[in-house]
Design a protein around this motif. Structure first.
Motif, PDB file in Angstrom:
ATOM      1  N   ARG A  42       0.842  -1.192   0.000  1.00  0.00           N
ATOM      2  CA  ARG A  42       0.000   0.000   0.000  1.00  0.00           C
ATOM      3  C   ARG A  42       0.878   1.244   0.000  1.00  0.00           C
ATOM      4  N   HIS A  43       0.493   2.238  -0.790  1.00  0.00           N
ATOM      5  CA  HIS A  43       1.317   3.439  -0.890  1.00  0.00           C
ATOM      6  C   HIS A  43       0.450   4.639  -1.245  1.00  0.00           C
ATOM      7  N   THR A  44       0.969   5.813  -0.932  1.00  0.00           N
ATOM      8  CA  THR A  44       0.299   7.067  -1.266  1.00  0.00           C
ATOM      9  C   THR A  44       1.332   8.028  -1.820  1.00  0.00           C
TER      10      THR A  44
ATOM     11  N   ARG B  40       4.855   4.485   2.074  1.00  0.00           N
ATOM     12  CA  ARG B  40       4.754   3.110   1.562  1.00  0.00           C
ATOM     13  C   ARG B  40       4.730   2.131   2.710  1.00  0.00           C
ATOM     14  N   GLN B  41       3.862   1.153   2.608  1.00  0.00           N
ATOM     15  CA  GLN B  41       3.715   0.144   3.638  1.00  0.00           C
ATOM     16  C   GLN B  41       4.999  -0.670   3.791  1.00  0.00           C
TER      17      GLN B  41
END
Length: 518
Positions: A394-396, A410-411
């Protein structure tokens, strides 16, 4: 995209390299003694409640207590506690029927941990993050069991379908199928890989996962914390479970046992792909043969060079990771803005690869080369977003700020991979010191004299070109080579070797061409 998986089995464990179009994008290690891996289930004991953090510390057998936050308790925590106690005390030969298990009331999302874990109970927990640095494992009570096509979640009855399946008709079809075959007291999340699959395939995957739950019930009987209740699949099969698709072209393994396990797993989840699993038995190390060792050495340094001459500087701190993009030797093609955009786009692709390869998590700050036009900044952001779509973590991403920086979160689920690309100096062995170079000719002469006394008469010296040149200096008649001939009556042939260190040399017998051990 052509995907390959190269598996290197050794005495210490298994190394798994994932290649996309021959380029290394992921590197995984599975040690033989590995414990506390993401997905493992443990029976733990609550040791300490921390009201200020709204969290608890749980003993799962690690040297430091694991961390469990209220937000990771799951709404069904009371049902989980009841199930844990029931399973531990269960004496029935086949275990109790989970389909008849009565769930407890859900907890509030904004509650307090002291209201839920009042008696410091024994509880089933799942590893959410592996131990990192000085921290123990991060735990979750939201249990989930991922399969090839579905994810099983106990203590609820909902069915949801992955949003990445865009067809409304396909989503409805999958929803109806799963609702008709789903066992009671289990929720199901339908994964993207289930698109187009029939009822039999989905049912087989669901049966495998419900059998895991029965295994948990069996392992809990009479158990005492801390104890591992269920292990996540081997990393090889878990990667195949998540990634195997039509773009996978080859899986190569250098150990027959793992190859047979992998082939069996592939034949079970994708029979048409069984032939892609191959055994490697060449004499050369498997990672060397496929160019992985070279890519690892090139990709894990502080400086990462790009094909155009630009390069990245990757710095790691306790709080964040910083990546600086430099144009290097790349020449501007007359338009500085266009040149900056080309370099940034090339860097963006490599940065996305580096994030996956090193498994960099947390806060990441990227300092791209400055660009003035908003359209170019938007192009870079869109391209970075596109490159990150292949990242399973998972990332933004945030758009480029007015300071020219891009921020990413980032996860991170496991410790970041750090591989030292520096090697110990073969001359000083890491001490930073070597013998006095001014005495090297004395050492050579001493060994030469010793070999003559041992009866050798045809000798050849292999040495670094600078040492050979020094032995020939001062004119032929005054050189050390000629001086030693006059002194000892034996002519020493000289041979240069560029692979030798400055003060390294070896004597060979010209008759046998074998090195002479001194």
């Amino acid at each position: 995209m052509n995907k390959e998986m190269i598996i290197n089995a050794s005495a210490d464990g298994v190394e798994i390299a994932l290649l996309e179009d021959k380029k290394l994008v992921e590197l995984h290690y599975e040690h033989n003694n590995s414990a506390f891996a993401v997905g493992d289930l443990y029976l733990g004991k609550v040791k300490k409640l921390m009201p200020g953090l709204n969290a608890a510390f749980v003993d799962v057998g690690y040297e430091k207590d694991a961390f469990l936050h209220y937000s990771d308790l799951s709404p069904y925590i009371r049902s989980l506690l009841k199930f844990t106690n029931t399973a531990i005390r269960d004496n029935s030969p086949n275990g109790f029927d989970f389909g008849k298990f009565e769930n407890e009331q859900e907890i509030l999302k904004t509650g307090k941990i002291t209201d839920v874990l009042t008696q410091k109970p024994e509880i089933i927990v799942q590893i959410l993050k592996e131990p990192i640095s000085s921290k123990g494992p991060r735990l979750s009570c939201e249990l989930s069991f991922p399969g090839r096509f579905v994810v099983l979640t106990p203590f609820n009855n909902f069915v949801s379908v992955s949003r990445k399946i865009h067809s409304g008709e396909e989503r409805k079809r999958l929803q109806k199928i799963v609702e008709s075959i789903k066992p009671k007291n289990f929720g199901v999340i339908v994964r993207t890989a289930a698109e187009g699959k029939n009822t039999a395939e989905l049912h087989a995957d669901l049966l495998d996962l419900t059998n895991q739950w029965k295994t948990i019930q069996e392992n809990l009987k009479g158990a005492h914390p801390p104890k591992r209740i269920l292990s996540e699949q081997a990393k090889t099969t878990s990667i195949l479970r998540d990634l195997l698709n039509e773009s996978f072209q080859r899986i190569v393994v250098n150990e027959k046992g793992i190859m047979n396990e992998t082939r069996e797993y592939v034949s079970r989840i994708a029979p048409e792909k069984e032939e892609i699993v191959n055994f490697y038995h060449n004499g050369q190390p498997i990672f060397d043969h496929f160019g992985i060792t070279r890519q690892v050495k090139a990709a894990f340094g502080k400086t990462v060079n790009l094909a155009s001459g630009a390069y990245l500087i990757i710095e790691h701190t306790e709080a964040m990771h910083v990546i600086d993009v430099n144009s290097g030797t790349r020449a501007a093609d007359g338009n500085q803005e266009e040149s900056a955009l080309k370099t940034n786009l090339e860097a963006a692709e490599e940065i996305c690869r580096q994030l996956r390869l090193r498994d960099i998590g947390g806060i990441i700050i990227i300092d791209f080369i400055d660009m003035k036009l908003p359209d170019n900044k938007r192009k870079l952001y869109d391209y970075m977003t596109e490159c990150m779509t292949t990242d399973r973590a998972r990332h933004t991403l945030l758009p480029i700020s007015k300071f020219g920086l891009m921020q990413i979160t980032r996860q991170r689920l496991r410790p970041e991979i750090n591989i030292s690309t520096a090697e110990v100096c073969p001359t000083c062995k890491g001490t930073g010191k070597i013998g006095p170079s001014i005495l090297i000719t004395d050492e050579v002469e001493k060994d030469f004299r010793y070999l003559i006394n041992q009866g050798h008469r045809k000798l050849k010296l292999h040495a670094h070109p600078m040492l050979v040149a020094y032995l020939k200096t001062s004119g032929f008649w005054r050189s050390l080579q000629w001086k030693w001939y006059r002194t000892y009556g034996v002519w020493l042939k000289l041979h240069t070797d560029n692979n030798y260190q400055m003060t390294e040399y070896h004597f060979f017998d010209q008759k046998t061409e074998e090195i002479i051990k001194l």
